[in-house]
Write an enzyme that holds these catalytic residues in place. Sequence first.
Site, PDB file in Angstrom:
ATOM      1  N   SER A 143       7.499  35.771  -5.604  1.00 20.95           N
ATOM      2  CA  SER A 143       6.301  35.642  -6.436  1.00 20.95           C
ATOM      3  C   SER A 143       5.573  36.971  -6.485  1.00 20.95           C
ATOM      4  O   SER A 143       5.670  37.794  -5.565  1.00 20.95           O
ATOM      5  CB  SER A 143       5.358  34.580  -5.851  1.00 20.95           C
ATOM      6  N   TYR A 161       0.537  31.308   1.294  1.00 19.21           N
ATOM      7  CA  TYR A 161       1.559  31.337   0.243  1.00 19.21           C
ATOM      8  C   TYR A 161       2.042  32.759   0.007  1.00 19.21           C
ATOM      9  O   TYR A 161       3.248  33.019  -0.062  1.00 19.21           O
ATOM     10  CB  TYR A 161       0.988  30.753  -1.051  1.00 19.21           C
TER      11      TYR A 161
END
Length: 266
Positions: free
Chosen positions: A147, A160
């Site tokens: 990501s 995350y």
Amino acid sequence: MTMTNNSLRGKVVVITGGSSGIGRAVALQAASAGATIVLLARNLTKLEEVRVAAQSRAHRPAFAFQLDVSDPVNIDAVWHQVLETVPRVDVLLNAAGFGVFTEALDTPMATTEKMFRTNVLGLIYMTRLAGRQMLAQGSGHIISIASMAGKIATPKSAVYAATKSAVIAYNNALRLELRPHGIEVTTVNPGPVATNFFKTAKAEDYEAKVAMFTLDPEKLAARIVGAFGRRVREINAPVIMNVAAIAYPMVPRVGDWLAGTIFNRK
């Protein structure tokens, strides 16, 4: 191993997180190009729907196995089934993963552990198994969905972002180790993607706020499938976030400002 969209027939593509989102989109596009698809995910009902669609597109059998990538015992058992079903593994797409957007000090340790077991440890476990199979074959391609959060951490995404940063670092070293053996390693670093991710992350408001940056999963899937068998180090999107990620380490104070303002929509 060099593959193009017209030469996926006979190639086996294994996808974790194959029941939805990026995994589903890649599965269907690869199937349309003739690949044999092996789908892995927890939701067997959705997996079966994707399997039927993939089989119809490829005009060849597709397979689905229920898998929780946070459980290494389950991974071992399912991987054994996979290798009993298909003769080789040409591509592994690690697409399973989730995020929960809360402030770092308020994130429960159980949530933190679950995110690391799913996003990092499960990915590494799957990669080790597939990588060993590819070494025996003398070819293969491992693609992992990381990501932009792994490059530009923003408030309420500390855990995350940490998991995705770990995936990026792992792949960077793995790429150097496996390339001499004919195995390619690619990291995909998307910004926000229009999938169910935001519902899982309990961040529907965030999805609306980042609409200008949101990626079409079909277009991203096309880039991923187009990279199969090619020497592609990273796929980074959207462009504006990629530029920011490149500039971040050069001017960290400006990067912190951007991460805390423009890119902070949670």
